[in-house]
Design a protein around this motif. Structure first.
Motif, PDB file in Angstrom:
ATOM      1  N   ASP A  21       0.820  -1.210   0.000  1.00  0.00           N
ATOM      2  CA  ASP A  21       0.000   0.000   0.000  1.00  0.00           C
ATOM      3  C   ASP A  21       0.855   1.262   0.000  1.00  0.00           C
ATOM      4  O   ASP A  21       0.513   2.245  -0.653  1.00  0.00           O
ATOM      5  N   VAL A  22       1.980   1.247   0.702  1.00  0.00           N
ATOM      6  CA  VAL A  22       2.825   2.443   0.761  1.00  0.00           C
ATOM      7  C   VAL A  22       3.424   2.752  -0.612  1.00  0.00           C
ATOM      8  O   VAL A  22       3.555   3.919  -0.989  1.00  0.00           O
ATOM      9  N   VAL A  23       3.761   1.729  -1.387  1.00  0.00           N
ATOM     10  CA  VAL A  23       4.298   1.953  -2.728  1.00  0.00           C
ATOM     11  C   VAL A  23       3.232   2.613  -3.604  1.00  0.00           C
ATOM     12  O   VAL A  23       3.521   3.537  -4.370  1.00  0.00           O
ATOM     13  N   LYS A  24       1.998   2.168  -3.460  1.00  0.00           N
ATOM     14  CA  LYS A  24       0.879   2.752  -4.212  1.00  0.00           C
ATOM     15  C   LYS A  24       0.650   4.205  -3.794  1.00  0.00           C
ATOM     16  O   LYS A  24       0.444   5.080  -4.641  1.00  0.00           O
ATOM     17  N   ARG A  25       0.703   4.478  -2.498  1.00  0.00           N
ATOM     18  CA  ARG A  25       0.489   5.846  -2.022  1.00  0.00           C
ATOM     19  C   ARG A  25       1.599   6.785  -2.474  1.00  0.00           C
ATOM     20  O   ARG A  25       1.338   7.939  -2.818  1.00  0.00           O
ATOM     21  N   VAL A  26       2.843   6.294  -2.499  1.00  0.00           N
ATOM     22  CA  VAL A  26       3.953   7.112  -2.996  1.00  0.00           C
ATOM     23  C   VAL A  26       3.743   7.406  -4.475  1.00  0.00           C
ATOM     24  O   VAL A  26       3.915   8.537  -4.931  1.00  0.00           O
ATOM     25  N   GLY A  27       3.350   6.394  -5.234  1.00  0.00           N
ATOM     26  CA  GLY A  27       3.079   6.598  -6.656  1.00  0.00           C
ATOM     27  C   GLY A  27       1.967   7.606  -6.895  1.00  0.00           C
ATOM     28  O   GLY A  27       2.076   8.478  -7.765  1.00  0.00           O
ATOM     29  N   ASP A  28       0.905   7.507  -6.101  1.00  0.00           N
ATOM     30  CA  ASP A  28      -0.194   8.470  -6.213  1.00  0.00           C
ATOM     31  C   ASP A  28       0.277   9.882  -5.897  1.00  0.00           C
ATOM     32  O   ASP A  28      -0.111  10.844  -6.563  1.00  0.00           O
ATOM     33  N   ARG A  29       1.134   9.997  -4.882  1.00  0.00           N
ATOM     34  CA  ARG A  29       1.646  11.318  -4.486  1.00  0.00           C
ATOM     35  C   ARG A  29       2.535  11.902  -5.586  1.00  0.00           C
ATOM     36  O   ARG A  29       2.441  13.097  -5.895  1.00  0.00           O
ATOM     37  N   ILE A  30       3.350  11.061  -6.204  1.00  0.00           N
ATOM     38  CA  ILE A  30       4.199  11.523  -7.303  1.00  0.00           C
ATOM     39  C   ILE A  30       3.325  11.995  -8.456  1.00  0.00           C
ATOM     40  O   ILE A  30       3.567  13.052  -9.041  1.00  0.00           O
ATOM     41  N   ARG A  31       2.286  11.233  -8.785  1.00  0.00           N
ATOM     42  CA  ARG A  31       1.373  11.622  -9.864  1.00  0.00           C
ATOM     43  C   ARG A  31       0.718  12.975  -9.556  1.00  0.00           C
ATOM     44  O   ARG A  31       0.653  13.857 -10.404  1.00  0.00           O
ATOM     45  N   ARG A  32       0.258  13.147  -8.316  1.00  0.00           N
ATOM     46  CA  ARG A  32      -0.402  14.409  -7.938  1.00  0.00           C
ATOM     47  C   ARG A  32       0.564  15.587  -8.060  1.00  0.00           C
ATOM     48  O   ARG A  32       0.213  16.631  -8.611  1.00  0.00           O
ATOM     49  N   LEU A  33       1.783  15.424  -7.564  1.00  0.00           N
ATOM     50  CA  LEU A  33       2.768  16.500  -7.654  1.00  0.00           C
ATOM     51  C   LEU A  33       3.116  16.799  -9.109  1.00  0.00           C
ATOM     52  O   LEU A  33       3.248  17.962  -9.498  1.00  0.00           O
ATOM     53  N   ARG A  34       3.268  15.749  -9.922  1.00  0.00           N
ATOM     54  CA  ARG A  34       3.576  15.946 -11.341  1.00  0.00           C
ATOM     55  C   ARG A  34       2.468  16.733 -12.029  1.00  0.00           C
ATOM     56  O   ARG A  34       2.731  17.694 -12.754  1.00  0.00           O
ATOM     57  N   LYS A  35       1.224  16.345 -11.778  1.00  0.00           N
ATOM     58  CA  LYS A  35       0.098  17.033 -12.415  1.00  0.00           C
ATOM     59  C   LYS A  35      -0.033  18.467 -11.911  1.00  0.00           C
ATOM     60  O   LYS A  35      -0.358  19.369 -12.687  1.00  0.00           O
ATOM     61  N   ASP A  36       0.211  18.681 -10.615  1.00  0.00           N
ATOM     62  CA  ASP A  36       0.160  20.041 -10.061  1.00  0.00           C
ATOM     63  C   ASP A  36       1.184  20.944 -10.741  1.00  0.00           C
ATOM     64  O   ASP A  36       0.970  22.142 -10.871  1.00  0.00           O
ATOM     65  N   LYS A  37       2.293  20.366 -11.167  1.00  0.00           N
ATOM     66  CA  LYS A  37       3.340  21.149 -11.836  1.00  0.00           C
ATOM     67  C   LYS A  37       3.132  21.215 -13.344  1.00  0.00           C
ATOM     68  O   LYS A  37       3.931  21.814 -14.053  1.00  0.00           O
ATOM     69  N   GLY A  38       2.063  20.584 -13.838  1.00  0.00           N
ATOM     70  CA  GLY A  38       1.745  20.633 -15.261  1.00  0.00           C
ATOM     71  C   GLY A  38       2.700  19.830 -16.131  1.00  0.00           C
ATOM     72  O   GLY A  38       2.894  20.155 -17.299  1.00  0.00           O
ATOM     73  N   LEU A  39       3.278  18.794 -15.556  1.00  0.00           N
ATOM     74  CA  LEU A  39       4.229  17.968 -16.295  1.00  0.00           C
ATOM     75  C   LEU A  39       3.570  16.689 -16.800  1.00  0.00           C
ATOM     76  O   LEU A  39       2.732  16.106 -16.109  1.00  0.00           O
ATOM     77  N   SER A  40       3.989  16.249 -17.972  1.00  0.00           N
ATOM     78  CA  SER A  40       3.586  14.938 -18.467  1.00  0.00           C
ATOM     79  C   SER A  40       4.540  13.899 -17.874  1.00  0.00           C
ATOM     80  O   SER A  40       5.600  14.244 -17.335  1.00  0.00           O
TER      81      SER A  40
END
Length: 112
Positions: free
Chosen positions: A3-22
């Motif tokens: 679950d922690v690996v999934k949550r880290v991945g979700d957090r990375i996705r959120r930060l990436r999208k917040d920065k407008g990066l593909s």
């Protein structure tokens, strides 16, 4: 994966999208393969510290910011509830909430 690996991945996705990066842009900035970034965001890869450092470098954030609010807060007092609600919102929404809060506090101070 855990679950922690999934949550880290979700957090990375959120930060990436917040920065407008593909994913492609993040991969290039991080020196990683695009497919690898996708696997990380889906929680399919267990990351090393070195890879995390590359990703946060590409995102332009600190490790602390990456892990901030990853786990739900144990205390559910009012402040904890506010932090939990805001941690699930975009950076733009968080800025707006901060402005609203500052306006309310400034108004309250002006009444004195």
């Amino acid at each position: 994966m855990s679950d922690v690996v999934k949550r880290v991945g979700d957090r990375i996705r959120r930060l990436r999208k917040d920065k407008g990066l593909s994913q492609e842009q993040l991969a290039e900035l991080s020196g990683l393969h695009t497919n690898y970034v996708g696997q990380v965001e889906r929680g399919e890869k267990n990351l090393t510290i070195e890879t995390l450092q590359k990703i946060v470098g590409g995102l332009g954030v600190s490790l602390e910011e990456l892990f901030r609010y990853l786990d739900p807060m144990e205390r559910k007092d009012t402040l904890g509830q506010i932090v939990e609600m805001l941690s699930e919102r975009s950076a733009q929404d968080q800025v707006m909430a901060l402005r609203v809060l500052q306006t309310v506090l400034d108004w309250e101070k002006s009444k004195d």
